[in-house]
Motif scaffolding. Structure first.
Motif, PDB file in Angstrom:
ATOM      1  N   SER A   7       0.836  -1.210   0.000  1.00  0.00           N
ATOM      2  CA  SER A   7       0.000   0.000   0.000  1.00  0.00           C
ATOM      3  C   SER A   7       0.866   1.254   0.000  1.00  0.00           C
ATOM      4  CB  SER A   7      -0.941   0.007   1.203  1.00  0.00           C
ATOM      5  OG  SER A   7      -1.853  -1.054   1.115  1.00  0.00           O
ATOM      6  N   ARG A   8       1.954   1.221   0.767  1.00  0.00           N
ATOM      7  CA  ARG A   8       2.861   2.379   0.808  1.00  0.00           C
ATOM      8  C   ARG A   8       3.490   2.626  -0.558  1.00  0.00           C
ATOM      9  NH1 ARG A   8       8.201   3.061   0.876  1.00  0.00           N
ATOM     10  NH2 ARG A   8       8.641   0.876   1.332  1.00  0.00           N
ATOM     11  N   VAL A   9       3.954   1.547  -1.202  1.00  0.00           N
ATOM     12  CA  VAL A   9       4.591   1.689  -2.512  1.00  0.00           C
ATOM     13  C   VAL A   9       3.581   2.199  -3.545  1.00  0.00           C
ATOM     14  CG1 VAL A   9       5.766   0.463  -4.390  1.00  0.00           C
ATOM     15  CG2 VAL A   9       6.370  -0.026  -2.010  1.00  0.00           C
ATOM     16  N   ILE A  10       2.369   1.675  -3.530  1.00  0.00           N
ATOM     17  CA  ILE A  10       1.327   2.136  -4.467  1.00  0.00           C
ATOM     18  C   ILE A  10       1.040   3.617  -4.241  1.00  0.00           C
ATOM     19  CG2 ILE A  10      -1.117   1.913  -5.062  1.00  0.00           C
ATOM     20  CD1 ILE A  10      -0.756  -1.147  -4.399  1.00  0.00           C
ATOM     21  N   ARG A  11       0.897   4.021  -2.986  1.00  0.00           N
ATOM     22  CA  ARG A  11       0.630   5.432  -2.670  1.00  0.00           C
ATOM     23  C   ARG A  11       1.778   6.317  -3.150  1.00  0.00           C
ATOM     24  NH1 ARG A  11       2.697   8.187   1.000  1.00  0.00           N
ATOM     25  NH2 ARG A  11       3.234   6.448   2.373  1.00  0.00           N
ATOM     26  N   GLU A  12       3.016   5.932  -2.839  1.00  0.00           N
ATOM     27  CA  GLU A  12       4.173   6.716  -3.285  1.00  0.00           C
ATOM     28  C   GLU A  12       4.222   6.809  -4.800  1.00  0.00           C
ATOM     29  OE1 GLU A  12       7.828   5.159  -1.739  1.00  0.00           O
ATOM     30  OE2 GLU A  12       7.316   5.644   0.326  1.00  0.00           O
ATOM     31  N   PHE A  13       3.997   5.708  -5.481  1.00  0.00           N
ATOM     32  CA  PHE A  13       4.007   5.662  -6.942  1.00  0.00           C
ATOM     33  C   PHE A  13       3.028   6.699  -7.498  1.00  0.00           C
ATOM     34  CE2 PHE A  13       2.586   4.156 -11.051  1.00  0.00           C
ATOM     35  CZ  PHE A  13       3.676   3.533 -11.628  1.00  0.00           C
ATOM     36  N   ARG A  14       1.807   6.681  -6.993  1.00  0.00           N
ATOM     37  CA  ARG A  14       0.763   7.563  -7.522  1.00  0.00           C
ATOM     38  C   ARG A  14       0.948   9.013  -7.108  1.00  0.00           C
ATOM     39  NH1 ARG A  14      -4.163   3.251  -6.967  1.00  0.00           N
ATOM     40  NH2 ARG A  14      -3.824   2.253  -8.993  1.00  0.00           N
ATOM     41  N   GLU A  15       1.524   9.251  -5.963  1.00  0.00           N
ATOM     42  CA  GLU A  15       1.728  10.625  -5.499  1.00  0.00           C
ATOM     43  C   GLU A  15       2.967  11.282  -6.091  1.00  0.00           C
ATOM     44  OE1 GLU A  15       1.794  10.456  -1.219  1.00  0.00           O
ATOM     45  OE2 GLU A  15      -0.392  10.213  -1.089  1.00  0.00           O
ATOM     46  N   ASN A  16       3.896  10.495  -6.636  1.00  0.00           N
ATOM     47  CA  ASN A  16       5.193  11.018  -7.064  1.00  0.00           C
ATOM     48  C   ASN A  16       5.543  10.652  -8.505  1.00  0.00           C
ATOM     49  OD1 ASN A  16       6.158  12.152  -4.424  1.00  0.00           O
ATOM     50  ND2 ASN A  16       5.799  10.034  -3.813  1.00  0.00           N
ATOM     51  N   ASP A  17       4.530  10.626  -9.374  1.00  0.00           N
ATOM     52  CA  ASP A  17       4.765  10.353 -10.795  1.00  0.00           C
ATOM     53  C   ASP A  17       5.593   9.090 -11.020  1.00  0.00           C
ATOM     54  OD1 ASP A  17       3.374  12.698 -11.643  1.00  0.00           O
ATOM     55  OD2 ASP A  17       5.146  13.875 -11.128  1.00  0.00           O
ATOM     56  N   GLY A  18       5.245   8.029 -10.293  1.00  0.00           N
ATOM     57  CA  GLY A  18       5.893   6.747 -10.501  1.00  0.00           C
ATOM     58  C   GLY A  18       7.201   6.545  -9.766  1.00  0.00           C
ATOM     59  N   ARG A  19       7.629   7.533  -9.016  1.00  0.00           N
ATOM     60  CA  ARG A  19       8.867   7.397  -8.243  1.00  0.00           C
ATOM     61  C   ARG A  19       8.521   6.924  -6.835  1.00  0.00           C
ATOM     62  NH1 ARG A  19      10.220  12.446 -11.317  1.00  0.00           N
ATOM     63  NH2 ARG A  19       8.800  13.394  -9.841  1.00  0.00           N
ATOM     64  N   PHE A  24      13.215   0.660  -3.810  1.00  0.00           N
ATOM     65  CA  PHE A  24      13.050   0.785  -5.260  1.00  0.00           C
ATOM     66  C   PHE A  24      13.454   2.142  -5.821  1.00  0.00           C
ATOM     67  CE2 PHE A  24       9.548  -2.040  -3.758  1.00  0.00           C
ATOM     68  CZ  PHE A  24      10.082  -3.228  -4.222  1.00  0.00           C
ATOM     69  N   THR A  25      14.168   2.949  -5.078  1.00  0.00           N
ATOM     70  CA  THR A  25      14.512   4.303  -5.497  1.00  0.00           C
ATOM     71  C   THR A  25      15.160   4.303  -6.881  1.00  0.00           C
ATOM     72  OG1 THR A  25      14.850   4.930  -3.196  1.00  0.00           O
ATOM     73  CG2 THR A  25      15.783   6.393  -4.874  1.00  0.00           C
ATOM     74  N   GLY A  26      14.570   5.057  -7.795  1.00  0.00           N
ATOM     75  CA  GLY A  26      15.125   5.221  -9.135  1.00  0.00           C
ATOM     76  C   GLY A  26      14.898   4.061 -10.082  1.00  0.00           C
ATOM     77  N   LEU A  27      14.191   3.024  -9.651  1.00  0.00           N
ATOM     78  CA  LEU A  27      14.000   1.841 -10.487  1.00  0.00           C
ATOM     79  C   LEU A  27      12.681   1.910 -11.246  1.00  0.00           C
ATOM     80  CD1 LEU A  27      15.178  -0.886  -7.964  1.00  0.00           C
ATOM     81  CD2 LEU A  27      16.492   0.178  -9.814  1.00  0.00           C
ATOM     82  N   PRO A  28      12.629   1.280 -12.421  1.00  0.00           N
ATOM     83  CA  PRO A  28      11.370   1.211 -13.150  1.00  0.00           C
ATOM     84  C   PRO A  28      10.389   0.290 -12.429  1.00  0.00           C
ATOM     85  CG  PRO A  28      13.114   0.058 -14.361  1.00  0.00           C
ATOM     86  CD  PRO A  28      13.741   0.657 -13.148  1.00  0.00           C
ATOM     87  N   MET A  29       9.192   0.797 -12.169  1.00  0.00           N
ATOM     88  CA  MET A  29       8.180   0.067 -11.408  1.00  0.00           C
ATOM     89  C   MET A  29       6.888  -0.027 -12.210  1.00  0.00           C
ATOM     90  SD  MET A  29       9.504  -0.737  -8.437  1.00  0.00           S
ATOM     91  CE  MET A  29       8.017  -1.143  -7.530  1.00  0.00           C
ATOM     92  N   ASP A  87       9.032   4.675 -15.504  1.00  0.00           N
ATOM     93  CA  ASP A  87      10.436   4.465 -15.835  1.00  0.00           C
ATOM     94  C   ASP A  87      11.342   4.765 -14.642  1.00  0.00           C
ATOM     95  OD1 ASP A  87      10.373   7.244 -15.677  1.00  0.00           O
ATOM     96  OD2 ASP A  87      11.011   7.574 -17.742  1.00  0.00           O
ATOM     97  N   GLY A  88      10.754   5.155 -13.514  1.00  0.00           N
ATOM     98  CA  GLY A  88      11.513   5.463 -12.306  1.00  0.00           C
ATOM     99  C   GLY A  88      12.000   6.890 -12.249  1.00  0.00           C
ATOM    100  N   ALA A  89      11.785   7.629 -13.331  1.00  0.00           N
ATOM    101  CA  ALA A  89      12.284   9.007 -13.402  1.00  0.00           C
ATOM    102  C   ALA A  89      11.166  10.027 -13.607  1.00  0.00           C
ATOM    103  CB  ALA A  89      13.300   9.121 -14.537  1.00  0.00           C
ATOM    104  N   GLY A  90       9.919   9.635 -13.377  1.00  0.00           N
ATOM    105  CA  GLY A  90       8.831  10.595 -13.430  1.00  0.00           C
ATOM    106  C   GLY A  90       7.889  10.463 -14.613  1.00  0.00           C
ATOM    107  N   ARG A  91       8.027   9.443 -15.411  1.00  0.00           N
ATOM    108  CA  ARG A  91       7.101   9.223 -16.521  1.00  0.00           C
ATOM    109  C   ARG A  91       6.258   7.989 -16.214  1.00  0.00           C
ATOM    110  NH1 ARG A  91       6.852   9.540 -22.614  1.00  0.00           N
ATOM    111  NH2 ARG A  91       5.611   7.707 -23.117  1.00  0.00           N
TER     112      ARG A  91
END
Length: 140
Positions: A7-19, A24-29, A87-91
């Motif tokens: 849940s934390r990873v999903i929330r972070e992903f959606r709140e931070n443009d996939g980062r 998983f810092t900087g990794l494609p998710m 892509d881990g960088a905001g896309r």
């Protein structure tokens, strides 16, 4: 109640443009949407992905546990799904995909590439007697 890891990873992903943060810092998710093979319940699992041509490859390591993760069985039963891919960088893109399992030489080639660059996956392989499946999520 404490937020669980996924849940934390999903929330972070959606709140931070996939980062997302550690580990998983900087990794494609990818947020992989799947439907329970028995329950029919819709679920989302955050996973690291690896490029293979035009496909996103995900690893059913289950951290080296003796059994495949539940999402593996769900995707095998319901192979057409949607992924939110970063892509881990905001896309981030939302993509409709078809799931297929990699086999034979193709699977072995991709697995070698993954484990050569990712000690955690090599360690998961050492922990289990099963062959860790690789699934390709191919845009439709």
């Amino acid at each position: 109640m404490a937020e669980d890891f996924n849940s934390r990873v999903i929330r972070e992903f959606r709140e931070n443009d996939g980062r997302v943060g550690e580990p998983f810092t900087g990794l494609p998710m990818a947020l992989v949407h799947h439907v329970g093979a028995r329950s029919g319940t819709e679920r989302i699992t955050p996973l690291r992905w690896f490029a293979d041509g035009g496909s996103y490859v995900i690893v059913a390591s289950n951290a080296g546990a003796p059994d495949h993760p539940a999402w593996y069985h769900n995707l095998k039963a319901n192979p057409d799904t949607v992924v939110e891919v970063s892509d881990g960088a905001g896309r981030v893109d939302t993509v409709t995909v078809r799931t297929s399992e990699l086999t034979g030489e193709h699977r072995d080639r991709i697995w070698t590439r993954i484990t050569d660059d990712n000690e955690a996956f090599a360690e998961y392989e050492r922990r289990t007697d099963r062959t860790i499946p690789l699934l390709a999520l191919t845009p439709r």
